[in-house]
Design a protein around this motif. Structure first.
Motif, PDB file in Angstrom:
ATOM      1  N   GLU A  63       0.836  -1.204   0.000  1.00 44.11           N
ATOM      2  CA  GLU A  63       0.000   0.000   0.000  1.00 44.11           C
ATOM      3  C   GLU A  63       0.871   1.255   0.000  1.00 44.11           C
ATOM      4  OE1 GLU A  63      -2.575  -0.171   3.320  1.00 44.11           O
ATOM      5  OE2 GLU A  63      -3.917  -1.654   2.435  1.00 44.11           O
ATOM      6  N   THR A  64       1.922   1.242   0.798  1.00 42.79           N
ATOM      7  CA  THR A  64       2.836   2.401   0.854  1.00 42.79           C
ATOM      8  C   THR A  64       3.506   2.606  -0.497  1.00 42.79           C
ATOM      9  OG1 THR A  64       3.250   2.014   3.199  1.00 42.79           O
ATOM     10  CG2 THR A  64       4.851   3.367   2.011  1.00 42.79           C
ATOM     11  N   LEU A  65       3.941   1.506  -1.108  1.00 38.81           N
ATOM     12  CA  LEU A  65       4.617   1.595  -2.394  1.00 38.81           C
ATOM     13  C   LEU A  65       3.683   2.146  -3.475  1.00 38.81           C
ATOM     14  CD1 LEU A  65       7.337   0.989  -3.698  1.00 38.81           C
ATOM     15  CD2 LEU A  65       6.494  -1.299  -4.274  1.00 38.81           C
ATOM     16  N   LEU A  66       2.440   1.675  -3.491  1.00 44.71           N
ATOM     17  CA  LEU A  66       1.472   2.162  -4.477  1.00 44.71           C
ATOM     18  C   LEU A  66       1.161   3.640  -4.260  1.00 44.71           C
ATOM     19  CD1 LEU A  66      -1.057  -0.801  -4.799  1.00 44.71           C
ATOM     20  CD2 LEU A  66       0.517   0.059  -6.541  1.00 44.71           C
ATOM     21  N   SER A  67       1.077   4.032  -3.005  1.00 39.26           N
ATOM     22  CA  SER A  67       0.827   5.433  -2.694  1.00 39.26           C
ATOM     23  C   SER A  67       1.968   6.313  -3.191  1.00 39.26           C
ATOM     24  CB  SER A  67       0.657   5.615  -1.179  1.00 39.26           C
ATOM     25  OG  SER A  67       0.492   6.977  -0.851  1.00 39.26           O
ATOM     26  N   MET A  68       3.209   5.820  -3.046  1.00 38.67           N
ATOM     27  CA  MET A  68       4.352   6.569  -3.542  1.00 38.67           C
ATOM     28  C   MET A  68       4.287   6.696  -5.063  1.00 38.67           C
ATOM     29  SD  MET A  68       7.373   4.921  -1.149  1.00 38.67           S
ATOM     30  CE  MET A  68       8.686   5.735  -2.063  1.00 38.67           C
ATOM     31  N   TYR A  69       3.974   5.576  -5.736  1.00 41.98           N
ATOM     32  CA  TYR A  69       3.865   5.613  -7.194  1.00 41.98           C
ATOM     33  C   TYR A  69       2.825   6.636  -7.636  1.00 41.98           C
ATOM     34  CZ  TYR A  69       6.668   1.338  -7.742  1.00 41.98           C
ATOM     35  OH  TYR A  69       7.683   0.418  -7.744  1.00 41.98           O
ATOM     36  N   GLU A  70       1.677   6.623  -6.999  1.00 45.04           N
ATOM     37  CA  GLU A  70       0.593   7.534  -7.377  1.00 45.04           C
ATOM     38  C   GLU A  70       1.002   8.990  -7.184  1.00 45.04           C
ATOM     39  OE1 GLU A  70      -2.655   6.300  -4.996  1.00 45.04           O
ATOM     40  OE2 GLU A  70      -3.128   4.531  -6.208  1.00 45.04           O
ATOM     41  N   GLN A  71       1.679   9.281  -6.072  1.00 42.61           N
ATOM     42  CA  GLN A  71       2.106  10.658  -5.818  1.00 42.61           C
ATOM     43  C   GLN A  71       3.157  11.113  -6.832  1.00 42.61           C
ATOM     44  OE1 GLN A  71       2.834  11.778  -1.621  1.00 42.61           O
ATOM     45  NE2 GLN A  71       1.953   9.776  -1.073  1.00 42.61           N
ATOM     46  N   ILE A  72       4.072  10.213  -7.165  1.00 41.79           N
ATOM     47  CA  ILE A  72       5.101  10.561  -8.153  1.00 41.79           C
ATOM     48  C   ILE A  72       4.462  10.845  -9.509  1.00 41.79           C
ATOM     49  CG2 ILE A  72       7.068   9.653  -9.461  1.00 41.79           C
ATOM     50  CD1 ILE A  72       7.827   8.098  -6.875  1.00 41.79           C
ATOM     51  N   LEU A  73       3.514  10.001  -9.918  1.00 43.31           N
ATOM     52  CA  LEU A  73       2.834  10.193 -11.206  1.00 43.31           C
ATOM     53  C   LEU A  73       2.104  11.528 -11.254  1.00 43.31           C
ATOM     54  CD1 LEU A  73       1.397   6.635 -11.928  1.00 43.31           C
ATOM     55  CD2 LEU A  73       3.041   7.877 -13.333  1.00 43.31           C
ATOM     56  N   GLU A  74       1.534  11.922 -10.126  1.00 44.09           N
ATOM     57  CA  GLU A  74       0.796  13.183 -10.080  1.00 44.09           C
ATOM     58  C   GLU A  74       1.740  14.389 -10.111  1.00 44.09           C
ATOM     59  OE1 GLU A  74      -2.947  13.683  -9.739  1.00 44.09           O
ATOM     60  OE2 GLU A  74      -2.339  11.926 -10.886  1.00 44.09           O
ATOM     61  N   MET A  75       2.979  14.201  -9.674  1.00 43.23           N
ATOM     62  CA  MET A  75       3.907  15.332  -9.571  1.00 43.23           C
ATOM     63  C   MET A  75       4.678  15.598 -10.862  1.00 43.23           C
ATOM     64  SD  MET A  75       5.560  14.685  -5.805  1.00 43.23           S
ATOM     65  CE  MET A  75       4.563  14.681  -4.311  1.00 43.23           C
ATOM     66  N   ILE A  76       4.970  14.568 -11.653  1.00 45.50           N
ATOM     67  CA  ILE A  76       5.857  14.768 -12.804  1.00 45.50           C
ATOM     68  C   ILE A  76       5.178  15.634 -13.856  1.00 45.50           C
ATOM     69  CG2 ILE A  76       7.073  12.599 -12.434  1.00 45.50           C
ATOM     70  CD1 ILE A  76       5.507  11.389 -14.681  1.00 45.50           C
ATOM     71  N   ASP A  77       6.017  16.353 -14.616  1.00 53.11           N
ATOM     72  CA  ASP A  77       5.511  17.330 -15.569  1.00 53.11           C
ATOM     73  C   ASP A  77       5.396  16.758 -16.984  1.00 53.11           C
ATOM     74  OD1 ASP A  77       4.498  19.902 -16.031  1.00 53.11           O
ATOM     75  OD2 ASP A  77       6.404  20.553 -16.915  1.00 53.11           O
ATOM     76  N   LEU A  78       5.060  15.488 -17.074  1.00 55.29           N
ATOM     77  CA  LEU A  78       4.791  14.828 -18.349  1.00 55.29           C
ATOM     78  C   LEU A  78       3.465  14.089 -18.233  1.00 55.29           C
ATOM     79  CD1 LEU A  78       8.300  13.281 -19.129  1.00 55.29           C
ATOM     80  CD2 LEU A  78       7.210  15.135 -20.398  1.00 55.29           C
ATOM     81  N   ASN A 124      -2.625  10.595 -15.272  1.00 56.91           N
ATOM     82  CA  ASN A 124      -2.091  11.491 -14.255  1.00 56.91           C
ATOM     83  C   ASN A 124      -2.527  12.948 -14.435  1.00 56.91           C
ATOM     84  OD1 ASN A 124      -0.439  12.351 -16.367  1.00 56.91           O
ATOM     85  ND2 ASN A 124       1.414  12.450 -15.110  1.00 56.91           N
ATOM     86  N   ARG A 125      -2.146  13.777 -13.479  1.00 58.74           N
ATOM     87  CA  ARG A 125      -2.588  15.177 -13.450  1.00 58.74           C
ATOM     88  C   ARG A 125      -2.174  15.932 -14.699  1.00 58.74           C
ATOM     89  NH1 ARG A 125       0.133  19.404 -13.112  1.00 58.74           N
ATOM     90  NH2 ARG A 125       1.999  18.223 -12.546  1.00 58.74           N
ATOM     91  N   LYS A 126      -0.906  15.762 -15.124  1.00 60.43           N
ATOM     92  CA  LYS A 126      -0.421  16.497 -16.292  1.00 60.43           C
ATOM     93  C   LYS A 126      -1.199  16.103 -17.540  1.00 60.43           C
ATOM     94  CE  LYS A 126       2.216  19.259 -18.616  1.00 60.43           C
ATOM     95  NZ  LYS A 126       2.128  20.731 -18.449  1.00 60.43           N
ATOM     96  N   MET A 127      -1.539  14.822 -17.664  1.00 60.85           N
ATOM     97  CA  MET A 127      -2.306  14.379 -18.826  1.00 60.85           C
ATOM     98  C   MET A 127      -3.706  14.980 -18.791  1.00 60.85           C
ATOM     99  SD  MET A 127      -1.270  12.545 -21.331  1.00 60.85           S
ATOM    100  CE  MET A 127      -1.937  11.979 -22.888  1.00 60.85           C
ATOM    101  N   ARG A 128      -4.267  15.098 -17.604  1.00 66.14           N
ATOM    102  CA  ARG A 128      -5.595  15.728 -17.485  1.00 66.14           C
ATOM    103  C   ARG A 128      -5.523  17.195 -17.899  1.00 66.14           C
ATOM    104  NH1 ARG A 128      -5.312  12.775 -12.563  1.00 66.14           N
ATOM    105  NH2 ARG A 128      -5.182  14.635 -11.253  1.00 66.14           N
ATOM    106  N   ASP A 129      -4.424  17.877 -17.521  1.00 64.31           N
ATOM    107  CA  ASP A 129      -4.242  19.278 -17.906  1.00 64.31           C
ATOM    108  C   ASP A 129      -4.091  19.415 -19.422  1.00 64.31           C
ATOM    109  OD1 ASP A 129      -4.361  19.976 -15.263  1.00 64.31           O
ATOM    110  OD2 ASP A 129      -2.186  20.182 -15.007  1.00 64.31           O
ATOM    111  N   ILE A 130      -3.290  18.529 -20.000  1.00 63.56           N
ATOM    112  CA  ILE A 130      -3.048  18.582 -21.443  1.00 63.56           C
ATOM    113  C   ILE A 130      -4.350  18.396 -22.219  1.00 63.56           C
ATOM    114  CG2 ILE A 130      -1.990  17.341 -23.377  1.00 63.56           C
ATOM    115  CD1 ILE A 130       0.402  16.749 -21.540  1.00 63.56           C
ATOM    116  N   GLU A 131      -5.144  17.430 -21.797  1.00 65.78           N
ATOM    117  CA  GLU A 131      -6.341  17.067 -22.566  1.00 65.78           C
ATOM    118  C   GLU A 131      -7.596  17.786 -22.093  1.00 65.78           C
ATOM    119  OE1 GLU A 131      -5.004  12.631 -24.057  1.00 65.78           O
ATOM    120  OE2 GLU A 131      -6.199  12.781 -22.231  1.00 65.78           O
TER     121      GLU A 131
END
Length: 457
Positions: free
Chosen positions: A6-21, A36-43
């Motif tokens: 659970e901790t590992l998945l949470s880390m993955y999710e946070q990293i995906l939300e933070m990256i600028d791609l 992820n967040r950046k993809m939502r912004d792009i589209e």
């Protein structure tokens, strides 16, 4: 699931939300599992609009430019640095450059992931730069001393002093886009926008959104006419526009207002229309490809641009003009054409017109170094084959210096044959596709693939 997982998945999710791609992953069925967040912004989408849904139920792709995610799923191969334009669920165009990879487990494809860079704003900046560059164009920039070209320029000058619609008639590559921009920038509308849009190869709903905009769920996406208020719009290949959209366009020209796709309230826009066609508009009317009422509205000023083969006295001055451009682009000091090249250019029929001449000259100069004169040997091998088909075909195939791989040679043959067929049928897509035994969509795919319309338009 244990706490560590659970901790590992949470880390993955946070990293995906933070990256600028932008990161978008689908399972083997094309259903979104990561967005992820950046993809939502792009589209411009919400996560609930996309997650756990098949991407074909959410996004719209041109049949000739399918989803790179689904292509990676289908082929099992990575697609690198692929530019893609598609539409979100609001009808808004999105352009990205993608790195797309299939995902595998135990030798089986289980999904695909796409890493995307947003270049929508970059393309807009490029378009704005192009418009600023076009703004300096005047009729004085048009090279053509032939009687036919001078007549076209005189009619265009007259049209620039008017507010009425204009119909430009001429084969691909004759310079209709240049003449249209000159008409706009020498008119009273010069300080307002000038947009150009081809009517080829886009589905009806996309084209309607492109031209008239859309209004859905309270969100407004302005179309080309709305953005060009006060200015000018060039619609290229207007006879390729569907009949329902031709009718909507005719009503707009008559009433100076339209209703956005899915909208209710009329929108007013003051736009001057310049339309163009590569074939005979009277034939298009008789064949049911162009609505008669629309033809009468757009043909107030009717200007025919002659093909290059009918104004041979302009060929060499145009070539010198492109030499100057090539010198500036490549840092060369080329002074002119050799006698053999001049004779060959004057004898050639130039089926691609001025665009073809420009492409040949720039391709030639891209491989030159310190030479001052362009000779036949400098010209691209495929073009030399066209100049002297019987003699040059042997060189084209067997000269070790110019020999092409078989697939490249067959591609050149296909391009040449499609060009000849388009020319023979007046660049009418329907007639050419029928003659070649292809569907319209298949022919349009090849035109886009080989950039034949862009090269000659």
């Amino acid at each position: 699931m244990n706490r560590d997982m659970e901790t590992l998945l949470s880390m993955y999710e946070q990293i995906l939300e933070m990256i600028d791609l932008g990161v978008h992953a689908v399972d083997q069925h094309g259903k979104t599992v990561i967005y992820n967040r950046k993809m939502r912004d792009i589209e411009g989408m919400n996560i609930e609009d996309v997650l756990d849904k098949n991407i074909l139920d959410v996004f719209r792709f041109n049949p000739e430019q399918p989803s790179t995610l689904l292509e990676a799923l289908r082929t099992g191969e990575s697609i690198l640095n692929k530019q893609q334009t598609y539409f979100n669920n609001k009808g808004q165009a999105v352009t990205t450059v993608n790195q797309t990879h299939p995902l595998q487990k135990d030798g089986r494809i289980i999904g695909a992931v796409e890493i995307a860079k947003d270049i929508t704003k970059f393309r807009k900046l490029i378009q704005e730069h192009h418009q600023r560059k076009e703004a300096g164009r005047t009729f004085a920039d048009i090279i053509g001393q032939s009687e036919a070209m001078q007549k076209a320029i005189r009619l265009a000058r007259h049209a620039a002093r008017s507010e009425a619609s204009v119909l430009l008639i001429g084969e691909k590559g004759t310079g209709k886009d240049l003449l249209a921009s000159c008409i706009h920038y020498e008119s009273e509308r010069r300080a307002k926008p000038f947009f150009a849009q081809t009517c080829l190869s886009l589905p009806d709903d996309w084209m309607e959104t492109m031209l008239f905009g859309s209004e859905e769920d309270g969100e407004i996406q302005p179309g080309l006419f709305e953005q060009a208020d006060g200015g000018t719009v060039l619609l290229d290949d207007i006879d390729s526009l569907s009949l329902p959209l031709q009718q909507k366009l005719a009503r707009f020209l008559q009433e100076k207002q339209f209703v956005r796709a899915h909208g209710q309230e009329p929108v007013r826009a003051d736009v001057r229309l310049i339309a163009s066609t590569s074939g005979d508009p009277i034939d298009a009317v008789q064949n049911g490809e162009l609505i008669k009422s629309l033809y009468y509205q757009i043909a107030v000023h009717c200007i025919v641009l002659p093909p290059l083969r009918e104004r041979k006295e302009d060929i060499l001055p145009l070539a010198i003009h492109f030499i100057r451009q090539g010198n500036e682009r490549y840092g060369l000091h080329v002074e002119g054409l050799g006698d053999d090249v001049q004779e060959a250019f004057l004898a050639y029929s130039w089926p691609g017109n001025v665009r073809e001449l420009e492409a040949v000259m720039l391709e030639t100069m891209a491989t030159m170094e310190q030479e001052q004169t362009i000779t036949l040997a400098h010209l691209p091998a495929p073009f030399r084959a066209k100049l002297a088909p019987d003699e040059a075909k042997t060189d084209f195939l067997f000269d070790t210096e110019d020999m092409l791989p078989l697939d490249k040679y067959m591609e050149e043959v296909e391009i040449y044959y499609i060009r000849k067929a388009l020319q023979h049928h007046g660049f009418n897509i329907t007639k050419t596709a029928k003659a070649l035994g292809l569907s319209r969509q298949n022919l349009q795919y090849r035109i886009r693939k080989y950039q034949i319309d862009k090269e000659w338009g």
